[in-house]
Design a protein around this motif. Structure first.
Motif, short mmCIF file in Angstrom:
data_model
loop_
_atom_site.label_atom_id
_atom_site.label_comp_id
_atom_site.label_asym_id
_atom_site.label_seq_id
_atom_site.Cartn_x
_atom_site.Cartn_y
_atom_site.Cartn_z
N ILE A 2 0.85 -1.19 0.00
CA ILE A 2 0.00 0.00 0.00
C ILE A 2 0.88 1.24 0.00
O ILE A 2 1.84 1.34 0.76
CB ILE A 2 -0.91 0.01 1.25
N ASN A 3 0.57 2.19 -0.87
CA ASN A 3 1.30 3.45 -0.90
C ASN A 3 0.49 4.52 -0.17
O ASN A 3 -0.66 4.76 -0.52
CB ASN A 3 1.55 3.90 -2.35
N PRO A 4 1.09 5.15 0.84
CA PRO A 4 0.36 6.20 1.55
C PRO A 4 0.14 7.40 0.63
O PRO A 4 0.96 7.67 -0.24
CB PRO A 4 1.30 6.57 2.70
N THR A 5 -0.95 8.06 0.84
CA THR A 5 -1.21 9.23 0.02
C THR A 5 -0.49 10.43 0.60
O THR A 5 -0.34 10.56 1.82
CB THR A 5 -2.72 9.54 -0.05
N THR A 6 -0.04 11.28 -0.28
CA THR A 6 0.61 12.51 0.15
C THR A 6 -0.35 13.35 0.98
O THR A 6 0.05 14.00 1.94
CB THR A 6 1.09 13.30 -1.08
N ASP A 7 -1.63 13.32 0.64
CA ASP A 7 -2.62 14.10 1.39
C ASP A 7 -2.71 13.64 2.84
O ASP A 7 -2.81 14.47 3.75
CB ASP A 7 -4.00 13.99 0.74
N ALA A 8 -2.70 12.34 3.08
CA ALA A 8 -2.79 11.82 4.45
C ALA A 8 -1.55 12.17 5.25
O ALA A 8 -1.65 12.58 6.42
CB ALA A 8 -3.02 10.31 4.44
N ILE A 9 -0.39 12.04 4.65
CA ILE A 9 0.85 12.40 5.34
C ILE A 9 0.91 13.91 5.58
O ILE A 9 1.32 14.36 6.65
CB ILE A 9 2.09 11.92 4.54
N GLY A 10 0.45 14.68 4.61
CA GLY A 10 0.39 16.13 4.77
C GLY A 10 -0.53 16.53 5.90
O GLY A 10 -0.22 17.43 6.69
N ALA A 11 -1.67 15.85 6.00
CA ALA A 11 -2.62 16.12 7.09
C ALA A 11 -1.95 15.82 8.43
O ALA A 11 -2.04 16.62 9.38
CB ALA A 11 -3.88 15.29 6.91
N LEU A 71 0.11 8.11 12.20
CA LEU A 71 1.15 7.90 11.19
C LEU A 71 1.05 6.51 10.58
O LEU A 71 1.11 6.34 9.37
CB LEU A 71 2.54 8.10 11.80
N VAL A 72 0.88 5.52 11.44
CA VAL A 72 0.74 4.14 10.95
C VAL A 72 -0.48 4.04 10.03
O VAL A 72 -0.41 3.45 8.95
CB VAL A 72 0.63 3.14 12.13
N LEU A 76 -0.37 3.21 5.99
CA LEU A 76 -1.06 2.02 5.47
C LEU A 76 -2.28 2.39 4.62
O LEU A 76 -3.15 1.57 4.39
CB LEU A 76 -1.44 1.08 6.61
N GLY A 77 -2.33 3.63 4.17
CA GLY A 77 -3.34 4.02 3.21
C GLY A 77 -4.58 4.68 3.77
O GLY A 77 -5.58 4.83 3.07
N GLY A 78 -4.55 5.08 5.03
CA GLY A 78 -5.70 5.77 5.61
C GLY A 78 -5.99 7.06 4.86
O GLY A 78 -5.07 7.74 4.42
N PRO A 79 -7.25 7.40 4.69
CA PRO A 79 -7.60 8.60 3.93
C PRO A 79 -7.30 9.88 4.71
O PRO A 79 -7.34 9.90 5.94
CB PRO A 79 -9.10 8.45 3.69
N ALA A 80 -7.01 10.93 3.98
CA ALA A 80 -6.69 12.22 4.59
C ALA A 80 -7.83 12.71 5.47
O ALA A 80 -7.58 13.30 6.54
CB ALA A 80 -6.36 13.24 3.50
N TRP A 81 -9.09 12.48 5.08
CA TRP A 81 -10.21 12.97 5.88
C TRP A 81 -10.20 12.35 7.28
O TRP A 81 -10.56 13.00 8.26
CB TRP A 81 -11.55 12.77 5.18
N ALA A 82 -9.80 11.08 7.38
CA ALA A 82 -9.75 10.41 8.69
C ALA A 82 -8.62 10.98 9.54
O ALA A 82 -8.77 11.18 10.76
CB ALA A 82 -9.58 8.91 8.51
N ILE A 83 -7.49 11.25 8.91
CA ILE A 83 -6.36 11.84 9.63
C ILE A 83 -6.74 13.24 10.10
O ILE A 83 -6.47 13.62 11.25
CB ILE A 83 -5.10 11.88 8.73
N HIS A 84 -7.40 14.01 9.23
CA HIS A 84 -7.86 15.34 9.63
C HIS A 84 -8.86 15.26 10.78
O HIS A 84 -8.79 16.06 11.72
CB HIS A 84 -8.51 16.08 8.45
N LEU A 127 -7.84 2.37 16.72
CA LEU A 127 -8.65 1.41 15.96
C LEU A 127 -8.29 1.43 14.47
O LEU A 127 -8.19 0.38 13.84
CB LEU A 127 -10.14 1.70 16.16
N TRP A 128 -8.07 2.63 13.94
CA TRP A 128 -7.71 2.74 12.53
C TRP A 128 -6.39 2.03 12.27
O TRP A 128 -6.24 1.27 11.32
CB TRP A 128 -7.64 4.19 12.08
N ALA A 129 -5.39 2.28 13.13
CA ALA A 129 -4.07 1.64 12.97
C ALA A 129 -4.19 0.12 13.13
O ALA A 129 -3.59 -0.64 12.36
CB ALA A 129 -3.08 2.21 13.98
N LEU A 130 -4.98 -0.32 14.09
CA LEU A 130 -5.16 -1.75 14.32
C LEU A 130 -5.78 -2.43 13.10
O LEU A 130 -5.27 -3.45 12.60
CB LEU A 130 -6.03 -1.99 15.55
#
Length: 138
Positions: A2-11, A71-72, A76-84, A127-130
């Motif tokens: 899985i490639n993380p999105t730049t948006d999620a890492i930016g968030a 970060l995890v 692992l591909g979590g969406p930026a909206w969830a990180i925000h 939970l998201w990381a798990l």
């Protein structure tokens, strides 16, 4: 893989930066109280020193672990909206909590709201990381 999105890492970078600023503010406030109360080491049994140190320690207990879980999830591909979402809960929660501990006469709702929002952020991030981690082995 899985490639993380730049948006999620930016968030995540935004909330890591904001929460680091909160930690720096708490460190500065702790030093300020230490000087004004003339407590060079520990808390000296001083109620004001105990209060500010506890607020600072509580931030250290919540912020790093929540950011690591986010970060995890982002990696692992979590969406930026969830990180925000989780990052915003954490940041607002930690700010309200810090306000409570930096003022001697702060309203109790700041501590309660700050803790509640921080717990929601930490639980969501955990939970998201798990689930993201489990999805890699299934």
């Amino acid at each position: 893989m899985i490639n993380p999105t730049t948006d999620a890492i930016g968030a995540l970078a935004i909330y890591a930066g904001l929460n680091t600023l909160i930690l720096l503010w708490l460190a500065f406030q702790t030093g300020r109280v230490r000087q004004s109360e003339k407590v060079l080491m520990g808390d000296g049994g001083n109620p004001r020193m105990i209060r500010i140190m506890r607020g600072h320690a509580n931030a250290i207990e919540f912020i790093p672990v929540t950011l690591i879980a986010l970060l995890v999830a982002a990696l692992l591909g979590g969406p930026a909206w969830a990180i925000h979402g989780a990052g915003l809960l954490l940041t607002v929660g930690r700010f309200l909590h810090a306000l409570h501990f930096t003022a001697a006469d702060a309203p109790a709702w700041q501590r309660s709201a700050g803790t509640g929002l921080s717990i929601l952020a930490m639980l969501g991030a955990a939970l998201w990381a798990l689930f993201a981690g489990l999805s890699t082995i299934v």
